[in-house]
Design a protein around this motif. Structure first.
Motif, mmCIF file in Angstrom:
data_model
loop_
_atom_site.group_PDB
_atom_site.id
_atom_site.type_symbol
_atom_site.label_atom_id
_atom_site.label_comp_id
_atom_site.label_asym_id
_atom_site.label_seq_id
_atom_site.Cartn_x
_atom_site.Cartn_y
_atom_site.Cartn_z
ATOM 1 N N SER A 82 -2.383 -4.312 -10.337
ATOM 2 C CA SER A 82 -1.256 -4.896 -10.538
ATOM 3 C C SER A 82 -0.028 -3.559 -10.393
ATOM 4 O O SER A 82 1.106 -3.672 -10.117
ATOM 5 C CB SER A 82 -0.775 -5.543 -11.718
ATOM 6 N N VAL A 83 -0.526 -2.108 -10.907
ATOM 7 C CA VAL A 83 0.098 -1.078 -10.631
ATOM 8 C C VAL A 83 0.359 0.023 -9.593
ATOM 9 O O VAL A 83 0.672 0.813 -9.610
ATOM 10 C CB VAL A 83 -0.005 -0.297 -12.057
ATOM 11 N N GLN A 84 -0.867 -0.367 -8.704
ATOM 12 C CA GLN A 84 -0.951 0.393 -7.318
ATOM 13 C C GLN A 84 -0.529 0.204 -6.402
ATOM 14 O O GLN A 84 -0.574 -1.176 -5.771
ATOM 15 C CB GLN A 84 -2.753 0.501 -7.095
ATOM 16 N N GLU A 85 0.485 0.731 -5.886
ATOM 17 C CA GLU A 85 1.458 0.156 -4.674
ATOM 18 C C GLU A 85 0.392 0.353 -3.313
ATOM 19 O O GLU A 85 -0.191 1.288 -3.379
ATOM 20 C CB GLU A 85 2.697 1.172 -4.566
ATOM 21 N N THR A 86 0.689 -0.278 -2.397
ATOM 22 C CA THR A 86 0.016 -0.266 -1.152
ATOM 23 C C THR A 86 0.884 0.363 -0.163
ATOM 24 O O THR A 86 2.135 -0.157 0.128
ATOM 25 C CB THR A 86 -0.752 -1.474 -0.849
ATOM 26 N N VAL A 87 0.478 1.496 0.407
ATOM 27 C CA VAL A 87 1.457 2.244 1.190
ATOM 28 C C VAL A 87 0.809 2.076 2.586
ATOM 29 O O VAL A 87 -0.479 2.523 2.846
ATOM 30 C CB VAL A 87 1.632 3.762 0.903
ATOM 31 N N ARG A 141 -4.135 2.616 -1.013
ATOM 32 C CA ARG A 141 -4.126 1.911 -2.470
ATOM 33 C C ARG A 141 -4.979 2.649 -3.233
ATOM 34 O O ARG A 141 -6.398 2.482 -3.151
ATOM 35 C CB ARG A 141 -4.558 0.523 -2.155
ATOM 36 N N GLY A 142 -4.492 3.467 -4.340
ATOM 37 C CA GLY A 142 -5.266 4.296 -5.206
ATOM 38 C C GLY A 142 -6.268 5.232 -4.430
ATOM 39 O O GLY A 142 -5.666 5.849 -3.580
ATOM 40 N N ASP A 143 -7.754 5.267 -4.758
ATOM 41 C CA ASP A 143 -8.419 6.218 -4.274
ATOM 42 C C ASP A 143 -9.200 5.688 -2.901
ATOM 43 O O ASP A 143 -10.098 6.069 -2.532
ATOM 44 C CB ASP A 143 -9.624 6.657 -5.280
ATOM 45 N N GLU A 144 -8.643 4.324 -2.462
ATOM 46 C CA GLU A 144 -9.231 4.115 -1.159
ATOM 47 C C GLU A 144 -8.374 3.776 0.109
ATOM 48 O O GLU A 144 -7.006 3.705 -0.111
ATOM 49 C CB GLU A 144 -9.461 2.296 -1.449
ATOM 50 N N ARG A 145 -8.830 4.514 1.273
ATOM 51 C CA ARG A 145 -8.025 4.393 2.325
ATOM 52 C C ARG A 145 -8.610 3.526 3.558
ATOM 53 O O ARG A 145 -9.723 3.274 3.492
ATOM 54 C CB ARG A 145 -8.015 5.753 2.917
#
Length: 311
Positions: A75-80, A116-120
């Motif tokens: 909920s707090v991680q933005e997806t760029v 998103r976070g540590d995932e690409r």
């Protein structure tokens, strides 16, 4: 150009919340769901949603408080999402020898990068004007784990090639469906093995003198790991840097030119020859994509439908 969207909520596990926690979770899920609906209009949303899929080599996330923690983190991680778009069109030589576009289109190419976070998630979509062929190549990167999925989608069917491995080395897994025979096999992944899209990302990020001469890449077109020769040609004047990767037999894997003074791609070449995909706007990409990707009804089926309508 970056497009930001709110990640969709993971599906809740039944029977684990009660009382006040149910109401709190309901509010949180509704809020996340509203953000997801607002992002559905973007072409990248489908690819963003793939990041919530753990993949065939992992197990389902556990229920309970661990699931609640994952939901709170999401909920707090933005997806760029970053997108670059290209048109592969025929080229002709002008009088002065310089290449020039001759009009018409052969293929559309979109390259997307979702973080998103540590995932690409890296993606390349290729849509051909004729035949309805669409190629979707994705690479999921999380820690040392890699998942490469290569799909060929046609009106008459589809086929998929998937590989999973660890960049620190060890055994990897390959699955294939829709080819001449199903593929279920293991392979040895050497340390540092990456996919073609990750290799291009690394080449773009590297500075002068920071690129090795050779790299081992898992090549879906060769269905195997290939050792590639890498080249970085610095730009001059208004010309940007060119990066290039080719197989040992000289066949091209990728060649890209970056805009002068940036890391944005101005052109992209995926095969040998003079055909180069030139950068276009997202609006032009979406317009052509909608036109080329519309269902095509054969003439005899249109005639039969018209006859049936008259009866």
């Amino acid at each position: 150009m970056a497009v930001r969207s709110t990640p969709s909520a993971l599906a809740p596990c039944p029977g684990r919340a009660s009382g006040g926690r149910v109401a709190s979770l309901a509010v949180l899920v509704l809020a996340l769901g509203a953000g997801a609906r607002s992002a559905e209009g973007a072409p990248e949303f489908v690819q963003c949603a793939e990041m919530t899929d753990p993949g065939p080599a992992t197990t389902a996330p556990p229920c309970g408080w661990d699931w609640l923690r994952r939901l709170a983190e999401a909920s707090v991680q933005e997806t760029v999402t970053d997108g670059e778009y290209f048109l592969l069109a025929p080229e002709v030589k002008t009088v002065d020898g310089r290449p020039a576009r001759s009009g018409g289109g052969l293929a559309l190419i979109a390259q997307r990068r979702v973080v998103r976070g540590d995932e690409r998630l890296l993606e390349r979509e290729v849509l051909f004007e004729e035949g309805g062929l669409r190629v979707l190549h994705t690479e999921r990167i999380r820690g040392n784990r890699r998942t490469l999925t290569y799909r060929e989608l046609q009106p008459s069917g589809a086929r998929t090639w998937l590989a999973e491995w660890d960049v620190s080395g060890g055994d990897g897994r390959i699955l294939g469906y829709g080819w001449h025979r199903p593929t279920h096999e293991r392979f040895v992944a050497h340390e540092g093995l990456v996919g073609p899209l990750e290799l291009l990302e690394n080449l773009r990020a590297a500075g002068p003198g920071q690129v090795a001469d050779l790299a081992e890449v898992l090549d879906p077109l060769a269905a195997n790991a290939s050792q590639l020769k890498l080249e970085v040609m610095p730009g001059s004047g208004t010309q940007g840097t060119i990066v290039r990767a080719a197989r040992s037999d000289g066949t091209l894997v990728v060649e890209a030119r970056m805009e002068h003074g940036t890391r944005l791609l101005d052109s992209l070449r995926l095969t040998g020859g003079s055909r180069v995909a030139k950068a276009i706007s997202r609006a032009e990409f979406e317009q052509r994509h909608a036109l080329w990707n519309r269902p095509r009804v054969p003439a005899h089926e249109r005639a039969l439908a018209e006859l049936s309508g008259r009866r």
